[in-house]
Design an enzyme around this catalytic site. Structure first.
Site, short mmCIF file in Angstrom:
data_model
loop_
_atom_site.label_atom_id
_atom_site.label_comp_id
_atom_site.label_asym_id
_atom_site.label_seq_id
_atom_site.Cartn_x
_atom_site.Cartn_y
_atom_site.Cartn_z
N LYS A 180 -44.27 25.33 -14.99
CA LYS A 180 -43.34 24.22 -15.19
C LYS A 180 -43.98 22.92 -14.73
CE LYS A 180 -40.39 26.35 -12.58
NZ LYS A 180 -39.26 26.91 -11.83
N THR A 213 -31.18 16.66 -10.37
CA THR A 213 -31.99 17.79 -10.87
C THR A 213 -31.89 19.02 -9.97
OG1 THR A 213 -33.90 16.86 -9.70
CG2 THR A 213 -33.67 16.30 -12.06
N GLY A 215 -31.24 22.51 -9.01
CA GLY A 215 -30.98 23.75 -9.75
C GLY A 215 -31.73 23.90 -11.06
N THR A 216 -32.66 23.01 -11.34
CA THR A 216 -33.36 23.08 -12.64
C THR A 216 -34.10 24.41 -12.82
OG1 THR A 216 -35.20 21.88 -11.62
CG2 THR A 216 -33.69 20.60 -13.00
N GLY A 217 -34.86 24.81 -11.78
CA GLY A 217 -35.68 26.02 -11.91
C GLY A 217 -34.83 27.27 -12.05
N CYS A 218 -33.75 27.35 -11.26
CA CYS A 218 -32.85 28.51 -11.32
C CYS A 218 -32.23 28.60 -12.71
CB CYS A 218 -31.73 28.37 -10.29
SG CYS A 218 -32.30 28.12 -8.61
N1 ATP Z 1 -36.87 14.75 -15.38
C1 ATP Z 1 -36.94 15.80 -16.20
N2 ATP Z 1 -36.62 15.69 -17.53
C2 ATP Z 1 -36.69 16.73 -18.36
N3 ATP Z 1 -37.07 17.96 -17.97
C3 ATP Z 1 -37.40 18.14 -16.68
C4 ATP Z 1 -37.34 17.08 -15.72
N4 ATP Z 1 -37.70 17.59 -14.49
C5 ATP Z 1 -37.95 18.90 -14.68
N5 ATP Z 1 -37.80 19.23 -16.00
C6 ATP Z 1 -37.92 20.56 -16.59
O1 ATP Z 1 -37.00 21.41 -15.90
C7 ATP Z 1 -37.51 22.73 -15.83
C8 ATP Z 1 -37.57 23.15 -14.37
O2 ATP Z 1 -38.71 22.56 -13.79
P1 ATP Z 1 -38.87 22.11 -12.28
O3 ATP Z 1 -40.31 21.82 -12.12
O4 ATP Z 1 -37.88 21.03 -11.98
O5 ATP Z 1 -38.42 23.43 -11.55
P2 ATP Z 1 -38.27 23.75 -10.02
O6 ATP Z 1 -39.03 22.78 -9.20
O7 ATP Z 1 -38.61 25.18 -9.84
O8 ATP Z 1 -36.73 23.56 -9.78
P3 ATP Z 1 -35.89 23.87 -8.43
O9 ATP Z 1 -35.86 22.63 -7.64
O10 ATP Z 1 -34.56 24.26 -8.94
O11 ATP Z 1 -36.60 24.99 -7.72
C9 ATP Z 1 -38.88 22.68 -16.53
O12 ATP Z 1 -38.70 23.04 -17.88
C10 ATP Z 1 -39.28 21.20 -16.40
O13 ATP Z 1 -40.21 20.80 -17.37
C1 HMH Z 2 -30.23 29.58 -2.94
C2 HMH Z 2 -31.21 28.71 -3.61
N1 HMH Z 2 -32.06 29.26 -4.50
C3 HMH Z 2 -32.98 28.50 -5.12
C4 HMH Z 2 -33.07 27.14 -4.88
C5 HMH Z 2 -34.15 26.32 -5.55
O1 HMH Z 2 -33.66 25.23 -6.15
C6 HMH Z 2 -32.15 26.59 -3.95
N2 HMH Z 2 -32.16 25.26 -3.65
N3 HMH Z 2 -31.24 27.39 -3.34
#
Ligand code: ATP
Ligand code: HMH
Length: 280
Positions: A180, A213, A215-218
């Site tokens: 990502k 943003t 919760g994006t990864g979850c």
């Molecule tokens: N500003 C943005 N606009 C559009 N897409 C985004 C943006 N930021 C992240 N993404 C997309 O969101 C998805 C999750 O990526 P991100 O890198 O934010 O995950 P993460 O860091 O694991 O998230 P979390 O904080 O929930 O653990 C990916 O598809 C990424 O390309």
């Molecule tokens: C419980 C939990 N899982 C995953 C993440 C990653 O965003 C978070 N902030 N909290």
């Protein structure tokens, strides 16, 4: 023909609870609901969390994680499983044993290490367990750039480095890798890279100006699991999930005083706001 309720594919999330509702188990179940799959859960840890950060973590005893997993997997036809926050090395081992014991397939691993604020969600010594024990059972692993650096030592500073990161992650044993690129600065696009050892597939959408943003990864990994449960192949599941998370970020919610949650229900909103309206 419309899907009848008993046709809903069952999807399982094995992760931590976010009391603030934007990430973790809560984000996963909301995402499952929006995808018309039946969500089930194994809670590995509770967090006292809101949009400002993680204020406490309470781990679930390993035998009760096993009890939850056995209860769900012995009774229901689980079509896909997603793992998120697993907290400790012992709990990673417990979860992998359960995945193997029940022969779970379509396993989406989000190797969560820390929250958006940098609060630890995985003990440092558990990183090696994730790398050595969990990644080999993954159908797809979805690391962000910080997790890539922790797991492989590869530092990504631009989109040109994404293929190097994908190859290093693939060498750890998952069938597919989705790197990502969301954390890459100053990029007009949010670029992710999907790799199975042969095919490098770039999945890009316009970058949103929203800062909500949480919760994006979850949400992305749960959407992939839901799509796999519905029978999509991995490239289609990842592409469709990317469109879903992009919409959820663009509709980011101004809830709480910190990093607000993405909007899991955005496809149902009558009037989509523009990015300009979201920018603060
Ligand atoms: N500003 C943005 N606009 C559009 N897409 C985004 C943006 N930021 C992240 N993404 C997309 O969101 C998805 C999750 O990526 P991100 O890198 O934010 O995950 P993460 O860091 O694991 O998230 P979390 O904080 O929930 O653990 C990916 O598809 C990424 O390309
Ligand atoms: C419980 C939990 N899982 C995953 C993440 C990653 O965003 C978070 N902030 N909290």
């Amino acid at each position: 023909m419309a899907t009848t309720s008993s046709d809903l594919p069952v999807v399982l999330t094995i992760a931590g609870s976010d009391s603030g509702g934007g990430a973790g188990i809560q984000a996963d179940l909301k995402t499952f609901q929006e995808h018309d799959v039946f969500g089930t859960s194994v809670i590995v840890a509770l967090t006292a969390q809101n949009t400002l950060g993680v204020h406490g973590v309470h781990e679930v005893p390993a035998d009760f994680v096993t009890a939850q997993l056995d209860a769900v997997a012995s009774d229901m036809d689980v079509r896909a499983t997603k793992t998120g926050m697993l907290a400790t090395s012992e709990l990673v081992h417990t979860v992998v044993k359960g995945i193997r014991r029940h022969g779970l397939t379509n396993v989406v691993v989000d190797p969560v290490a820390a929250s958006k604020h940098g609060d630890a969600l995985l003990a440092p010594e558990a990183l090696a367990t994730v790398r050595d024990v969990l990644l080999p059972v993954a159908t797809i692993v979805t690391p962000n750039l910080g997790e890539v650096a922790l797991l492989t030592g590869v530092e990504v500073t631009g989109t040109d480095d994404l293929d190097k990161a994908a190859e290093a992650m693939k060498a750890l044993g998952p069938q597919w890798v989705l790197i990502k690129g969301g954390h890459l600065p100053d990029n007009l696009e949010a670029v992710d890279l999907l790799f199975d050892g042969e095919r490098m597939i770039e999945i890009a959408t316009a970058r949103s100006a929203s800062t909500d943003t949480h919760g994006t990864g979850c949400t992305l990994s749960s959407a992939i699991a839901a799509n796999l449960a519905k029978g999509m192949d991995v490239p289609s599941a990842a592409q469709v999930a990317k469109d879903y998370i992009t919409g959820a970020i663009t509709h980011g919610l101004r809830i709480g005083a910190g990093i607000g949650p993405v909007d899991h229900g955005w496809p149902r909103r009558p009037v989509p706001p523009t990015d300009d309206a979201q920018a603060r």
